[in-house]
Design an enzyme around this catalytic site. Structure first.
Site, PDB file in Angstrom:
ATOM      1  N   ARG A 123      82.207 -60.241  11.463  1.00  0.00           N
ATOM      2  CA  ARG A 123      83.298 -59.627  12.226  1.00  0.00           C
ATOM      3  C   ARG A 123      83.233 -60.134  13.661  1.00  0.00           C
ATOM      4  O   ARG A 123      82.182 -60.073  14.310  1.00  0.00           O
ATOM      5  CB  ARG A 123      83.191 -58.109  12.202  1.00  0.00           C
ATOM      6  N   SER A 134      86.606 -56.992  19.358  1.00  0.00           N
ATOM      7  CA  SER A 134      86.437 -56.405  20.682  1.00  0.00           C
ATOM      8  C   SER A 134      85.793 -55.034  20.561  1.00  0.00           C
ATOM      9  O   SER A 134      85.807 -54.411  19.497  1.00  0.00           O
ATOM     10  CB  SER A 134      87.792 -56.293  21.390  1.00  0.00           C
ATOM     11  N   SER A 181      86.025 -55.613  25.714  1.00  0.00           N
ATOM     12  CA  SER A 181      87.397 -55.797  26.196  1.00  0.00           C
ATOM     13  C   SER A 181      87.809 -54.742  27.208  1.00  0.00           C
ATOM     14  O   SER A 181      88.770 -54.937  27.954  1.00  0.00           O
ATOM     15  CB  SER A 181      88.374 -55.764  25.013  1.00  0.00           C
ATOM     16  N   ASP A 182      87.104 -53.613  27.209  1.00  0.00           N
ATOM     17  CA  ASP A 182      87.436 -52.561  28.160  1.00  0.00           C
ATOM     18  C   ASP A 182      86.215 -51.686  28.387  1.00  0.00           C
ATOM     19  O   ASP A 182      85.284 -51.672  27.572  1.00  0.00           O
ATOM     20  CB  ASP A 182      88.607 -51.714  27.660  1.00  0.00           C
TER      21      ASP A 182
END
Length: 239
Positions: A88, A91, A204-205
């Protein structure tokens, strides 16, 4: 033979499949990193491609969002198309202060609030872990590229919009590196059907600070993570 979700034949997929959540990211990976890539699935827009990377046959296919979606595709790839390894590539969101945007996280284990692995494991707790050799190869591939990676537990959440934000405090206390929505399910499917799996995520965040990358960046610019995944496959072939 084709399944209700994958319109391919045996041999269309390589024995190793990289799986991002977003099918457009799968297309980007195929066009950017693979040679002679051809489309092998488009059912429900869940694009899949097979090509070669440095001469090695590799496939890439989206798995959608959440454990139910990724579990369908992972199971069918393993049992119907002979896939042996799933990586996999996606993010995650950070909860710890020392985990930063764009950090690469390798999910050695995947905690979860989903019950799917308990359903598999007679209502007992199943330790959803990655294959050790795949973890080692990913770490070695990162070192060879002088990329720093974080290795440890991640958390696979059933809900993107959680009703219990205090759970992030618990995750931080227990050292969770990132929150995503699929790894624990993929690890469970791989264990159930005799395959191997690994999750590599780019932050990603940041859930605490609100800092985030754009959706375009998430689709197109996580190249280090993809290169680590691809190079780790080559290292695995040399074992």
């Amino acid at each position: 033979m084709a399944t209700p979700h994958i319109n391919a034949e045996m041999g269309d997929f390589a024995d190793v499949v990289l799986m991002p959540g977003d099918p457009l990211r799968a297309k980007y990976i195929a066009e950017t990193f693979l040679e002679n890539a051809r489309e092998v699935n488009n059912v429900r827009g869940m694009l899949g491609f097979t090509g070669t990377y440095k001469g090695r046959k590799i496939s890439v296919m989206g798995h959608g969002m959440g454990i139910p979606s990724c579990s369908i595709y992972a199971k069918e790839l393993i049992t119907e198309f002979g896939v042996k390894k799933i990586i996999r590539v996606g993010s995650c969101g950070a909860v710890r202060e020392d985990v930063k945007l764009r950090d690469v996280v390798i999910g050695m284990g995947a905690c979860t609030d989903s019950k799917v692995n308990r359903m598999r494991f007679k209502d007992h707790d199943y330790a959803a872990i990655a294959d050790f050799d795949m973890v080692r190869n990913a770490v070695d591939a990162a070192k060879a590229r002088d990329v720093s990676v974080r290795v440890g537990n991640i958390f696979s959440a059933d809900l993107f919009y959680t009703p219990d934000p205090q759970m992030f405090d618990v995750m931080e206390k227990y050292g969770i590196l990132g929150v995503e929505m699929e790894a624990a399910g993929i690890y469970g499917v791989a264990a159930e059907f005799g395959a191997k799996a690994l999750a590599i995520c780019t932050v990603s965040d940041h859930i605490r600070t609100g800092a985030q990358t754009t959706s375009e960046e998430r689709q197109n610019t996580f190249n280090e993570m993809i290169e680590i995944a691809l190079e780790s496959v080559l290292l695995g072939d040399n074992e």
